[in-house]
Design a protein around this motif. Structure first.
Motif, short mmCIF file in Angstrom:
data_model
loop_
_atom_site.label_atom_id
_atom_site.label_comp_id
_atom_site.label_asym_id
_atom_site.label_seq_id
_atom_site.Cartn_x
_atom_site.Cartn_y
_atom_site.Cartn_z
N ILE A 189 28.83 -13.59 20.67
CA ILE A 189 29.49 -14.36 19.60
C ILE A 189 28.58 -15.44 19.04
CG2 ILE A 189 31.82 -13.94 20.50
CD1 ILE A 189 31.74 -16.99 21.39
N ASP A 190 27.54 -15.83 19.81
CA ASP A 190 26.65 -16.92 19.36
C ASP A 190 25.78 -16.54 18.16
OD1 ASP A 190 27.67 -18.32 21.44
OD2 ASP A 190 25.85 -18.33 22.65
N ASN A 191 25.59 -15.26 17.93
CA ASN A 191 24.74 -14.74 16.84
C ASN A 191 23.32 -15.34 16.90
OD1 ASN A 191 24.45 -13.00 14.65
ND2 ASN A 191 24.72 -14.65 13.16
N GLY A 227 36.64 -23.33 23.68
CA GLY A 227 36.28 -22.54 24.86
C GLY A 227 36.42 -21.03 24.70
N TYR A 228 36.91 -20.38 25.75
CA TYR A 228 36.92 -18.91 25.79
C TYR A 228 37.84 -18.26 24.76
CZ TYR A 228 34.21 -19.44 29.99
OH TYR A 228 33.22 -19.78 30.86
N LEU A 229 38.73 -19.06 24.21
CA LEU A 229 39.58 -18.55 23.13
C LEU A 229 38.74 -17.81 22.08
CD1 LEU A 229 42.61 -19.41 22.11
CD2 LEU A 229 41.32 -20.82 20.53
N GLN A 230 37.54 -18.37 21.85
CA GLN A 230 36.65 -17.83 20.80
C GLN A 230 36.07 -16.47 21.14
OE1 GLN A 230 34.01 -21.47 19.45
NE2 GLN A 230 34.89 -21.79 21.46
N ARG A 231 36.06 -16.11 22.43
CA ARG A 231 35.45 -14.83 22.80
C ARG A 231 36.44 -13.68 22.75
NH1 ARG A 231 31.17 -16.34 27.22
NH2 ARG A 231 32.38 -15.13 28.69
N GLY A 232 37.74 -14.03 22.76
CA GLY A 232 38.75 -12.96 22.85
C GLY A 232 39.31 -12.55 21.50
N ALA A 291 28.98 -28.28 18.06
CA ALA A 291 28.57 -27.13 18.87
C ALA A 291 28.31 -27.61 20.30
CB ALA A 291 27.29 -26.52 18.30
N GLU A 292 28.73 -26.81 21.27
CA GLU A 292 28.58 -27.24 22.67
C GLU A 292 27.12 -27.55 23.04
OE1 GLU A 292 29.67 -24.15 25.49
OE2 GLU A 292 28.48 -22.66 24.41
N GLY A 293 26.19 -26.93 22.30
CA GLY A 293 24.77 -27.17 22.57
C GLY A 293 24.31 -28.57 22.16
N SER A 338 29.10 -8.62 33.35
CA SER A 338 28.78 -9.55 34.45
C SER A 338 27.53 -10.33 34.11
CB SER A 338 28.53 -8.77 35.74
OG SER A 338 27.37 -7.97 35.59
N ARG A 339 27.30 -11.36 34.88
CA ARG A 339 26.00 -12.03 34.88
C ARG A 339 25.47 -11.78 36.29
NH1 ARG A 339 26.09 -14.90 29.89
NH2 ARG A 339 28.16 -15.66 29.40
N SER A 340 24.37 -11.07 36.38
CA SER A 340 23.88 -10.63 37.69
C SER A 340 22.56 -11.28 38.07
CB SER A 340 23.73 -9.09 37.67
OG SER A 340 23.04 -8.66 38.82
N VAL A 390 33.05 -26.27 19.71
CA VAL A 390 33.00 -24.80 19.66
C VAL A 390 31.82 -24.30 20.49
CG1 VAL A 390 34.11 -24.67 17.38
CG2 VAL A 390 31.62 -24.73 17.53
N MET A 391 31.79 -22.99 20.74
CA MET A 391 30.72 -22.42 21.56
C MET A 391 29.40 -22.35 20.79
SD MET A 391 32.29 -19.52 24.00
CE MET A 391 32.85 -19.98 25.64
N GLY A 392 28.36 -22.11 21.52
CA GLY A 392 27.01 -22.03 20.95
C GLY A 392 26.09 -22.93 21.74
N ARG A 393 25.47 -22.33 22.76
CA ARG A 393 24.61 -23.13 23.66
C ARG A 393 23.37 -23.64 22.94
NH1 ARG A 393 24.49 -19.09 28.66
NH2 ARG A 393 24.60 -17.68 26.89
N GLY A 394 22.67 -22.67 22.30
CA GLY A 394 21.41 -23.07 21.67
C GLY A 394 21.45 -22.91 20.16
O1 F6P Z 1 26.71 -16.42 25.24
C1 F6P Z 1 27.98 -16.58 24.70
C2 F6P Z 1 28.69 -17.78 25.28
O2 F6P Z 1 29.98 -17.66 24.80
C3 F6P Z 1 28.10 -19.15 24.97
O3 F6P Z 1 28.41 -19.64 23.71
C4 F6P Z 1 28.67 -19.98 26.09
O4 F6P Z 1 27.94 -21.13 26.34
C5 F6P Z 1 28.60 -19.04 27.23
O5 F6P Z 1 28.74 -17.73 26.68
C6 F6P Z 1 29.57 -19.32 28.31
O6 F6P Z 1 29.77 -18.18 29.07
P1 F6P Z 1 30.16 -18.08 30.61
O7 F6P Z 1 31.02 -19.24 30.91
O8 F6P Z 1 30.81 -16.76 30.71
O9 F6P Z 1 28.86 -18.16 31.35
#
Ligand code: F6P
Ligand code: ADP
Length: 319
Positions: free
Chosen positions: A126-128, A248-253, A221-223, A71-73, A168-172
């Motif tokens: 996954i962002d490493n 998107g989320y494909l990369q997390r699964g 990168a999404e960032g 979760s994100r709490s 692809v994912m990677g915020r920062g």
């Molecule tokens: O921290 C991992 C990550 O997959 C990021 O690359 C992405 O921006 C973020 O989580 C998105 O996660 P959520 O939509 O679950 O907040």
């Protein structure tokens, strides 16, 4: 240490299950009672905690996601939330906690540590992008998933002579973009660590066209920005049909790679060994390829840095 607990927090990452399994199995093997906290910090403060048996973590090593859920709490970010979490553990006599998650989850873990709870962090994202470790659980699988997807996109990009911008994912951090882009042979890779120049991207495309190459893959990168923005920039400058693909989320699964299972298993077991030895306030890290313990304090002093030599390599191979 007689009783410890484990939780996963933040974005899920393939290989987290291998780490959970290792914590539970090593703990039980060493004569401890091991508890699983469901739903990350949100579940911790709600007291969603159950004792785990050897069989509780059977058949999970090959599965993506996290069997403990995550979760994100927002509540946990408050002082009261953290206190409530500590009290839930105290009620069950739990003396140590293993937190598997990303940078944010580690911030939470450090706060629990400051309140006197022995905690160990296991890097899982996954962002490493976690400071203090060369590797975080999930990266290898996520990159492979992205590469597999780009390979497929390339087939159709080639057949229709189209340019596809893949986000692809990677915020920062641009690690996923860089590795996936290099391994999938992208013509241009855009990462947050270095500015991009649209003219350079166009130039590369034109050079390719002169050689008769009519399709391109650009990984962003999404960032950096939305892939759509790059697509619009290109269309403004060159008569070319573009397509946009957000992975998107494909990369997390997906099933974790061998490396994520291996590192997850090593990190989980190491975390338990440290708690038994009375060491805490630290994270498990990969340094020079080895799984070691590193104090949160030391890790804070380090910065996650992308390997820019790979960026240069990618550029020189996609002239
Ligand atoms: O921290 C991992 C990550 O997959 C990021 O690359 C992405 O921006 C973020 O989580 C998105 O996660 P959520 O939509 O679950 O907040
Ligand atoms: P990740 O661990 O993948 O980086 P987040 O940044 O969303 O993911 O963090 C996961 C959770 O960790 C948050 O939802 C919150 O409960 C907790 N957390 C994040 N930052 C802090 C903080 N500064 N103090 C306390 N808890 C935090």
């Amino acid at each position: 240490m007689k009783k410890l607990a484990v939780l996963t927090s933040g974005g899920d990452a393939p290989g987290m299950n291998a780490a959970i399994r290792a914590v539970v199995r090593r703990g039980i093997e060493q004569g401890l009672d091991v508890y699983g906290v469901y739903n990350g910090y949100e579940g911790l403060l709600e007291g969603h905690i159950e004792q785990m048996q050897l069989g509780s973590v059977g058949d999970i090593i090959h599965r993506g996601g996290t069997m403990l859920r995550t979760s994100r709490s927002e509540r946990f970010k408050t002082e009261e939330g953290q206190q409530q979490g500590i009290e839930q553990l105290e009620k069950l006599g739990i003396e140590g906690l293993v937190v598997i998650g990303g940078d944010g989850s580690f911030q939470g873990a450090k706060k629990l540590g400051k309140k006197g709870l022995p905690v160990i962090g296991i890097p899982g994202t996954i962002d490493n992008d976690i400071a203090g470790t060369e590797y975080s659980i999930g990266f290898s699988t996520a990159v492979s998933t992205a590469v597999e997807a780009i390979d497929k996109i390339r087939d159709t990009a080639y057949s229709h002579e189209k340019t596809t911008i893949v986000e692809v994912m990677g915020r920062g951090a641009g690690d996923i973009a860089l590795w996936a882009g290099l391994c999938a042979g992208a013509e241009s890779i855009l990462i947050p660590e270095t500015p991009y120049h649209i003219e350079d991207i166009i130039e590369r495309m034109k050079r390719g066209r002169e050689r008769g190459k009519m399709h391109n893959i650009i990984v962003v990168a999404e960032g950096v920005c939305k892939a759509e923005e790059i697509s619009e920039e290109i269309k403004k400058r060159i008569q070319l049909e573009t397509r946009v693909m957000v992975l998107g989320y494909l990369q997390r699964g997906g099933n974790p790679s061998v490396y994520d299972r291996m590192i997850g298993s090593q990190m989980g077991a190491k975390a338990v060994d440290l708690l038994i030895e009375g060491q805490h306030g630290c994270m498990i890290a990969v340094t020079s390829g080895k799984v070691i313990a590193k104090s949160f304090e030391q890790a804070e002093k380090e910065k996650h840095e992308i390997d820019m030599s790979l960026y240069q390599l990618a550029r020189s191979l996609s002239i």
